[in-house]
Design a protein around this motif. Structure first.
Motif, PDB file in Angstrom:
ATOM      1  N   GLY A  51       8.261   2.931  24.997  1.00 45.09           N
ATOM      2  CA  GLY A  51       9.572   3.489  24.733  1.00 45.09           C
ATOM      3  C   GLY A  51       9.934   4.506  25.793  1.00 45.09           C
ATOM      4  N   ARG A  52      11.189   4.887  25.771  1.00 47.44           N
ATOM      5  CA  ARG A  52      11.693   5.920  26.676  1.00 47.44           C
ATOM      6  C   ARG A  52      12.620   6.817  25.884  1.00 47.44           C
ATOM      7  N   SER A  53      12.572   8.082  26.213  1.00 55.39           N
ATOM      8  CA  SER A  53      13.524   9.035  25.659  1.00 55.39           C
ATOM      9  C   SER A  53      14.193   9.746  26.819  1.00 55.39           C
ATOM     10  N   ILE A  54      15.471   9.966  26.688  1.00 53.01           N
ATOM     11  CA  ILE A  54      16.216  10.721  27.691  1.00 53.01           C
ATOM     12  C   ILE A  54      16.790  11.943  26.981  1.00 53.01           C
ATOM     13  N   TYR A  55      16.462  13.094  27.506  1.00 55.69           N
ATOM     14  CA  TYR A  55      16.881  14.365  26.923  1.00 55.69           C
ATOM     15  C   TYR A  55      17.789  15.089  27.909  1.00 55.69           C
ATOM     16  N   LEU A  56      18.698  15.870  27.385  1.00 52.95           N
ATOM     17  CA  LEU A  56      19.468  16.814  28.191  1.00 52.95           C
ATOM     18  C   LEU A  56      19.201  18.198  27.619  1.00 52.95           C
ATOM     19  N   TRP A  57      18.681  19.063  28.458  1.00 49.03           N
ATOM     20  CA  TRP A  57      18.291  20.418  28.064  1.00 49.03           C
ATOM     21  C   TRP A  57      19.183  21.454  28.751  1.00 49.03           C
ATOM     22  N   ALA A  58      19.325  22.587  28.128  1.00 48.19           N
ATOM     23  CA  ALA A  58      20.083  23.695  28.718  1.00 48.19           C
ATOM     24  C   ALA A  58      19.351  24.256  29.945  1.00 48.19           C
ATOM     25  N   ASP A  59      18.011  24.249  29.902  1.00 45.50           N
ATOM     26  CA  ASP A  59      17.238  24.818  31.008  1.00 45.50           C
ATOM     27  C   ASP A  59      15.845  24.198  31.050  1.00 45.50           C
ATOM     28  N   ARG A  60      15.215  24.293  32.193  1.00 45.23           N
ATOM     29  CA  ARG A  60      13.904  23.670  32.398  1.00 45.23           C
ATOM     30  C   ARG A  60      12.807  24.342  31.574  1.00 45.23           C
ATOM     31  N   ALA A  61      12.854  25.653  31.438  1.00 43.67           N
ATOM     32  CA  ALA A  61      11.816  26.360  30.680  1.00 43.67           C
ATOM     33  C   ALA A  61      11.749  25.852  29.241  1.00 43.67           C
ATOM     34  N   SER A  62      12.891  25.614  28.629  1.00 44.12           N
ATOM     35  CA  SER A  62      12.909  25.084  27.257  1.00 44.12           C
ATOM     36  C   SER A  62      12.315  23.683  27.212  1.00 44.12           C
ATOM     37  N   ALA A  63      12.658  22.854  28.187  1.00 45.60           N
ATOM     38  CA  ALA A  63      12.124  21.494  28.245  1.00 45.60           C
ATOM     39  C   ALA A  63      10.615  21.520  28.421  1.00 45.60           C
ATOM     40  N   GLU A  64      10.126  22.322  29.344  1.00 47.19           N
ATOM     41  CA  GLU A  64       8.685  22.386  29.591  1.00 47.19           C
ATOM     42  C   GLU A  64       7.931  22.900  28.369  1.00 47.19           C
ATOM     43  N   ALA A  65       8.471  23.897  27.693  1.00 43.61           N
ATOM     44  CA  ALA A  65       7.820  24.424  26.488  1.00 43.61           C
ATOM     45  C   ALA A  65       7.756  23.356  25.401  1.00 43.61           C
ATOM     46  N   PHE A  66       8.837  22.609  25.233  1.00 41.85           N
ATOM     47  CA  PHE A  66       8.873  21.555  24.223  1.00 41.85           C
ATOM     48  C   PHE A  66       7.835  20.480  24.525  1.00 41.85           C
ATOM     49  N   PHE A  67       7.787  20.011  25.768  1.00 44.78           N
ATOM     50  CA  PHE A  67       6.883  18.917  26.110  1.00 44.78           C
ATOM     51  C   PHE A  67       5.429  19.352  26.168  1.00 44.78           C
ATOM     52  N   ALA A  68       5.164  20.630  26.352  1.00 44.87           N
ATOM     53  CA  ALA A  68       3.781  21.109  26.271  1.00 44.87           C
ATOM     54  C   ALA A  68       3.223  20.826  24.873  1.00 44.87           C
ATOM     55  N   ARG A  69       4.063  20.986  23.852  1.00 45.61           N
ATOM     56  CA  ARG A  69       3.642  20.703  22.468  1.00 45.61           C
ATOM     57  C   ARG A  69       3.757  19.215  22.141  1.00 45.61           C
ATOM     58  N   ALA A  70       4.888  18.615  22.486  1.00 42.81           N
ATOM     59  CA  ALA A  70       5.154  17.217  22.107  1.00 42.81           C
ATOM     60  C   ALA A  70       4.186  16.249  22.776  1.00 42.81           C
ATOM     61  N   SER A  71       3.788  16.515  23.992  1.00 42.48           N
ATOM     62  CA  SER A  71       2.877  15.614  24.699  1.00 42.48           C
ATOM     63  C   SER A  71       1.542  15.513  23.975  1.00 42.48           C
ATOM     64  N   VAL A  72       1.076  16.616  23.415  1.00 45.57           N
ATOM     65  CA  VAL A  72      -0.181  16.624  22.670  1.00 45.57           C
ATOM     66  C   VAL A  72      -0.053  15.735  21.436  1.00 45.57           C
TER      67      VAL A  72
END
Length: 103
Positions: A51-72
């Motif tokens: 699958g693929r997900s495409i996200y639009l984030w307000a800023d990179r820091a928020s995206a990186e913080a989210f994926f640090a948790r979601a990737s696990v």
């Protein structure tokens, strides 16, 4: 604004319907991201097991913080870490909202 394209494996043998049910179960996680997560779109291909997900984030820091948790979480479920690509989003044409944003 930051766009992320996330490529992920489905759990072995997971059907399209089962993958959709899993996504329905996880919707509160995306809603809890608050205004930092502007949009999310999901594509599933159960025949290929991906699958693929495409996200639009307000800023990179928020995206990186989210994926640090979601990737696990994704790796624990599927046995594979997702591939996350970060792209600067310079222009967003949002016809539904009737607006154009420059980032």
């Amino acid at each position: 604004m930051i766009t992320t394209i996330v490529r992920f494996r489905l759990a072995p043998g997971e059907s399209h319907e089962a993958a959709l049910e899993e996504i329905r179960r996880t919707i509160p996680i995306y809603q809890a991201a608050g205004p930092a997560l502007i949009r999310k779109a999901i594509h599933l291909d159960a025949a290929k097991g991906e699958g693929r997900s495409i996200y639009l984030w307000a800023d990179r820091a928020s995206a990186e913080a989210f994926f640090a948790r979601a990737s696990v979480m994704i790796e624990a479920k599927t046995g594979h870490a997702p591939q996350v690509e970060y792209l600067d989003c310079h222009v967003l044409v949002d016809n539904a909202a009737g607006e154009v944003r420059f980032g």
